[in-house]
Design a protein around this motif. Sequence first.
Motif, PDB file in Angstrom:
ATOM      1  N   GLY A 122       0.851  -1.183   0.000  1.00 28.87           N
ATOM      2  CA  GLY A 122       0.000   0.000   0.000  1.00 28.87           C
ATOM      3  C   GLY A 122       0.885   1.230   0.000  1.00 28.87           C
ATOM      4  O   GLY A 122       2.087   1.141  -0.226  1.00 28.87           O
ATOM      5  N   GLY A 123       0.285   2.396   0.265  1.00 27.04           N
ATOM      6  CA  GLY A 123       1.098   3.606   0.271  1.00 27.04           C
ATOM      7  C   GLY A 123       1.486   4.009  -1.130  1.00 27.04           C
ATOM      8  O   GLY A 123       1.102   3.357  -2.106  1.00 27.04           O
ATOM      9  N   PHE A 175      -7.531   8.720  -3.773  1.00 29.71           N
ATOM     10  CA  PHE A 175      -7.480   9.829  -2.825  1.00 29.71           C
ATOM     11  C   PHE A 175      -8.875  10.176  -2.321  1.00 29.71           C
ATOM     12  O   PHE A 175      -9.501  11.112  -2.834  1.00 29.71           O
ATOM     13  CB  PHE A 175      -6.854  11.063  -3.465  1.00 29.71           C
ATOM     14  CG  PHE A 175      -5.466  10.850  -3.978  1.00 29.71           C
ATOM     15  CD1 PHE A 175      -4.442  10.509  -3.115  1.00 29.71           C
ATOM     16  CD2 PHE A 175      -5.188  10.986  -5.324  1.00 29.71           C
ATOM     17  CE1 PHE A 175      -3.150  10.305  -3.581  1.00 29.71           C
ATOM     18  CE2 PHE A 175      -3.908  10.787  -5.802  1.00 29.71           C
ATOM     19  CZ  PHE A 175      -2.888  10.439  -4.929  1.00 29.71           C
ATOM     20  N   PRO A 176      -9.377   9.453  -1.318  1.00 25.82           N
ATOM     21  CA  PRO A 176     -10.733   9.750  -0.835  1.00 25.82           C
ATOM     22  C   PRO A 176     -10.890  11.205  -0.413  1.00 25.82           C
ATOM     23  O   PRO A 176     -11.955  11.794  -0.594  1.00 25.82           O
ATOM     24  CB  PRO A 176     -10.886   8.826   0.378  1.00 25.82           C
ATOM     25  CG  PRO A 176      -9.868   7.780   0.224  1.00 25.82           C
ATOM     26  CD  PRO A 176      -8.748   8.370  -0.555  1.00 25.82           C
ATOM     27  N   THR A 195     -10.731   5.103  -3.195  1.00 29.12           N
ATOM     28  CA  THR A 195     -10.414   4.126  -2.156  1.00 29.12           C
ATOM     29  C   THR A 195      -9.154   4.573  -1.442  1.00 29.12           C
ATOM     30  O   THR A 195      -8.214   5.038  -2.088  1.00 29.12           O
ATOM     31  CB  THR A 195     -10.159   2.741  -2.779  1.00 29.12           C
ATOM     32  OG1 THR A 195     -11.302   2.381  -3.532  1.00 29.12           O
ATOM     33  CG2 THR A 195      -9.910   1.696  -1.712  1.00 29.12           C
ATOM     34  N   THR A 196      -9.142   4.412  -0.121  1.00 30.40           N
ATOM     35  CA  THR A 196      -7.956   4.763   0.648  1.00 30.40           C
ATOM     36  C   THR A 196      -6.720   4.124   0.033  1.00 30.40           C
ATOM     37  O   THR A 196      -6.735   2.958  -0.352  1.00 30.40           O
ATOM     38  CB  THR A 196      -8.124   4.279   2.093  1.00 30.40           C
ATOM     39  OG1 THR A 196      -9.294   4.875   2.598  1.00 30.40           O
ATOM     40  CG2 THR A 196      -6.965   4.700   2.952  1.00 30.40           C
ATOM     41  N   ASN A 197      -5.687   4.934  -0.045  1.00 28.64           N
ATOM     42  CA  ASN A 197      -4.450   4.496  -0.660  1.00 28.64           C
ATOM     43  C   ASN A 197      -3.971   3.130  -0.176  1.00 28.64           C
ATOM     44  O   ASN A 197      -3.478   2.317  -0.954  1.00 28.64           O
ATOM     45  CB  ASN A 197      -3.401   5.555  -0.336  1.00 28.64           C
ATOM     46  CG  ASN A 197      -2.272   5.512  -1.307  1.00 28.64           C
ATOM     47  OD1 ASN A 197      -1.522   4.558  -1.302  1.00 28.64           O
ATOM     48  ND2 ASN A 197      -2.175   6.495  -2.155  1.00 28.64           N
ATOM     49  N   ASP A 198      -4.141   2.853   1.111  1.00 22.39           N
ATOM     50  CA  ASP A 198      -3.668   1.586   1.669  1.00 22.39           C
ATOM     51  C   ASP A 198      -4.257   0.386   0.934  1.00 22.39           C
ATOM     52  O   ASP A 198      -3.635  -0.660   0.869  1.00 22.39           O
ATOM     53  CB  ASP A 198      -4.068   1.463   3.156  1.00 22.39           C
ATOM     54  CG  ASP A 198      -3.342   2.476   4.004  1.00 22.39           C
ATOM     55  OD1 ASP A 198      -2.395   3.098   3.484  1.00 22.39           O
ATOM     56  OD2 ASP A 198      -3.724   2.652   5.172  1.00 22.39           O
ATOM     57  N   GLN A 199      -5.481   0.520   0.455  1.00 20.43           N
ATOM     58  CA  GLN A 199      -6.127  -0.637  -0.157  1.00 20.43           C
ATOM     59  C   GLN A 199      -6.414  -0.462  -1.646  1.00 20.43           C
ATOM     60  O   GLN A 199      -6.990  -1.339  -2.271  1.00 20.43           O
ATOM     61  CB  GLN A 199      -7.443  -0.951   0.579  1.00 20.43           C
ATOM     62  CG  GLN A 199      -7.242  -1.573   1.930  1.00 20.43           C
ATOM     63  CD  GLN A 199      -7.549  -0.616   3.047  1.00 20.43           C
ATOM     64  OE1 GLN A 199      -8.313   0.315   2.863  1.00 20.43           O
ATOM     65  NE2 GLN A 199      -6.948  -0.813   4.196  1.00 20.43           N
ATOM     66  N   LYS A 209      -4.516  -0.462  -4.347  1.00 19.45           N
ATOM     67  CA  LYS A 209      -3.904  -1.421  -5.270  1.00 19.45           C
ATOM     68  C   LYS A 209      -4.511  -2.808  -5.112  1.00 19.45           C
ATOM     69  O   LYS A 209      -4.695  -3.529  -6.077  1.00 19.45           O
ATOM     70  CB  LYS A 209      -2.394  -1.450  -5.082  1.00 19.45           C
ATOM     71  CG  LYS A 209      -1.742  -0.260  -5.760  1.00 19.45           C
ATOM     72  CD  LYS A 209      -0.256  -0.208  -5.522  1.00 19.45           C
ATOM     73  CE  LYS A 209       0.274   1.162  -5.919  1.00 19.45           C
ATOM     74  NZ  LYS A 209       1.589   1.413  -5.314  1.00 19.45           N
ATOM     75  N   ASN A 265     -12.902   4.601   4.228  1.00 12.69           N
ATOM     76  CA  ASN A 265     -12.514   5.644   3.276  1.00 12.69           C
ATOM     77  C   ASN A 265     -12.567   7.044   3.866  1.00 12.69           C
ATOM     78  O   ASN A 265     -12.162   7.993   3.221  1.00 12.69           O
ATOM     79  CB  ASN A 265     -13.397   5.581   2.036  1.00 12.69           C
ATOM     80  CG  ASN A 265     -12.865   4.573   1.040  1.00 12.69           C
ATOM     81  OD1 ASN A 265     -11.731   4.120   1.177  1.00 12.69           O
ATOM     82  ND2 ASN A 265     -13.658   4.218   0.066  1.00 12.69           N
TER      83      ASN A 265
END
Lengths: 360, 440, 293
Positions: A319-320, B59-60, B87-91, B93, C248
């Motif tokens: 992630g990141g 980038f929510p 979607t939050t960057n962490d998830q 991908k 989110n």
Amino acid sequence: MAYSMPHAQPVPNRDRLAVVLGIVATILLLTALLLMNRLESRYAFITLGAFVAVSAVFLAITYSKRPYIAFVFPAVVIYTMFVIFPAGAAFRYSLYNWTGLGPATDFIGFANYTEILRDAQFRGALWNNVQLFLAIFVIQNVIGLPIALALDTKLRGHEFYRSALFLPVIVSLVATAYIWQIILGPNIGMLNPLLEKIGQPDLQRDWLANTFLTFKLIWIVQAWQHIGVPIVIYLAGLQSVPTDLKDSARVDGANGWQVFKGVTFPMLAPAFTIVTISTFIGMFRAFDIPYVLGGPGGAPDGTTDVLSLVIYREAFGLGGIVGTQYRQGYAVAAGVVMFAFLIVAVSVQAVFLRRREVAM
Amino acid sequence: MEDQHKSLISRRSLLGTAGVAAGAGVAATVAGVSAAPDSTTPFFQLNQEATKLTFWGQFPELLDPFKAVMADFNAAHPDVQIDVEMTTNDQYKTKIQSALNVGSGPDLYMVPAQPEMNNYVDAGTLVDLTGKVDLSQVVDVAVDAVTIDGKIWASPSGRYTVGICYHRNLFEEAGVTAEPTTWEEFRAAMQQLLDAGITPYSIAAKDGSLTYFNYIGLASSVLGAEGFEQLLAGERKLTDEDLVAVVQEMRDWVPFYQQNFLGTPYAEAKALFATGKTAMMDCGSADLSGYYDIDPDAQLGFFYWPAVDADHSQVTNTGMSVMYGVNPTIDESKMDAALTFLNWVATPDGAQSMNRNIKLLPVVDGVEPEGDPILTVMVNSPLDIPVWYERWPTLNIGTVWTTDGNSAFDTDNPPDEFAAKLQASVDEQLANTAMITPAF
Amino acid sequence: MTTGSIGVETIPQPQKRAGRSVKATLVRLVIHALLILAVIFALLPVVLAFLASFKSLFDFYDNPLGLPATWEWQNYTSVWREAHIASYARNSAIVTFISVPLIVMLSCLAGYGLTRYHFRFSRTIYLYFLAGLLIPIQLTILPSLLQMKALYLVNTHAGLITLYTALGLPFSVFLMAGFMNSMPGELAEAARLDGAGELRAFWDVVVPLTKPALATVAILNGVTIWNEFFLALILSPGTPTLQVGINNLRGYYSTEWGYIFAGVMVAALPVILAYILLTKQFIRGLTAGALKG
């Protein structure tokens, strides 16, 4: 054999037909699953329709003589289709060197597996799972069991205590992450300001980034979330201990500890078995709490890494926004190894604990 | 009597079961047919006035700005509508890869920068846009960023530049009058802030994010443009003395970082700075709208990474931020609409909309950044070096910071030990040359 | 106050064996104290998160220990309005309230079939279900997604429902089989001998008797499905559930803590309410099934 129908006549032709239909249905189901896996939707739907029709006839034929087939059939089919088959299909990926994007073409046999055996992060994670299990095992027997014993005395408010202790079980992954931020978080956490306030600033720590403490805190949060389950199961086990047994032991002059050791604990053996095995499974599959407190990389410095995180990280990256790589094939191989390990370990435990139950 | 009853029951249940089964079969088929329009091969097509496209991004917090861009586009092209899903960057991908893998997912999606983009191209999850999008007005570096093997794979539409943001009012309060230009001045400024009771610097080490940017910024200032090329060629090592000094310098800054920086992830470090709890942080153009979102009256300034000494140049790092790619599973009938959008973002109009709403640096010739003076400062950087993850040999430096970042600050380990880990990741990449992209 | 306490002392106590009752009272007090400590540990994090949901962002840093300086009810209104919480909640509700009856029905049928008829493969099939408890979910995500795609179920409620149902089966069958084993078998026999068919006997006699276990299976699966995150994220991004939506709220570039905690509370509230109302069912059947399995 009380269920067998006294009036049902054995009809050999029917039996033979049932066997044939059963085989045809199985073949149709497998074909449908393979077609689905290849995204051949139309053929999959047709095959699936045929499967439903054939199995309907199959069930109708077997129903009068073997009604249990009809009872078990739907659950077995759905479970096989959507849990077992995908797991089997995943196995294929473990034989490929595959990033996880596009078709898997680079067949490498069991190379992923031999790499896992040499992989220090996999071994480190496995060791952490072992520690996590041992810690929770100790906590639930040293803290959970006495709580259950106390609640079993039906002291005032015992229902409230039980309900309150069980509540964290129903908190979700996402909520757990935020809820513990408010206590341990580096910036909005209340623990550090509290220590400051009570005049113990030296005890302040960066709780979520301490190579020694963070993993121990994961034990505690894990215990926080799950200790309600063993308490409740032990309570139920205790309720099955006949009170006259305890009383007669007491009359014989046994003290509280002797009664517990001689009478209560042996009777708790089935509860102990179920608690231990389910904890073992739960702690070796643990993902949520290490993920939310340590992150996908097992921060800090891999000290909070567990098997599920290794699988997740290899499959989907860190992630990141900084670049990272992913190896779906390797991740699946790690998952298969983990599954095999669990099957063996749990079977051994089950046999051992059951034998112990009988011995007591 | 009983017997008769029995056979009746079983016959009825036989019929019933067969009926249910047949019903289920029909239902399954109907479900398949009726669900089909969502898929790649529709059974029937509704006549819609506007073509609807879906877009996924990571980038929510920029959902509203992106929606504003899509509204601008819709105003210019009323026949196309684009739905944004973040979607939050962490998830992100996890989600996009899974979807692309099975040939589902959105029509348009945010593509990661090279060399990660190569995975997407190799896997056939991007439509070849060569000859379909007109990038003639786009600056060369952005065109290069979406070109692999001479083909265009995405429409570039915004870059970000990283340096240091600061609160002007906090600097004033502490009596720091000039923006520091060298490491030494920078340390002095932080000391001055600290003496005034202000936490000088926000950083995030938990996810390796800001420590990574801090490291590449300072290391870039040591290397310069030429030294960076040497690093990529394996002629310079991160274990060289002057680069080990970067790790040591970051250790020397520890007293100036906020408390518990090791446990702090990016978003929190940012919240600390945005609320004025700290005076500075590593910052890119994409961060700006988030700061103003929390404090609309923030008095922000920006300066380049300080130089190692007066003989070196100050530096910034720049990377591609938003690149729109097309999912090959897109419906043929929607392709034109998608291309209309991809072409629009490569025009001055589209670039201006992206810049105004999302505060990214425009990549179209002649479009000046507007809306924030800081963006102008960023564009005028004296020396700009790519963010290191956009180059194959240095791709995994960030991974080392994420998984091993604590040891960088562990005073029991000499700094060259951590530098050796960083260099090891470069060596591994250099040894595995199969994927070095010709574009670089 | 004083009179009250005097009154208590003067009323003759039933157990007058002084030494023992004092000791017993002391022990009981210590036990209560320890239990209260445990309860505080269990509940405090949730309570603190609840209080935090009323704080402003600045409050989190300036006033970490205190109650909210001003009670920001607008955290809730904004999160409800701007973050589409209502539509997420709708998705969560649809998925949960359809999957749960399916799981209950299938596992009840299977549990009955496996335990009341001792046929040759019943033990094997039981273990076959149990094996599902050991499969790491990360392993099956991609093949499951392929299936969903082939069945045109990606981005639909039906897709999530299908998978949740299948994944809920191993544990539910385990519970139901355990419960059925502990049930007296004669009743169903009697119904059958009266000439009712198997299904009829099952429906009229067995189902009413298994109600506690059915309730437990429903509740446990309901909570699990309501709280599930990763499958919902990957298999059905087009119909985001509450957990996906709440997650989110935390963007990579900003963290509005007040909103986040408000969102967390909105998502947790239905589950906590259900728990408070149904706490007995939550606990009772779980143990019944677990111990007899």
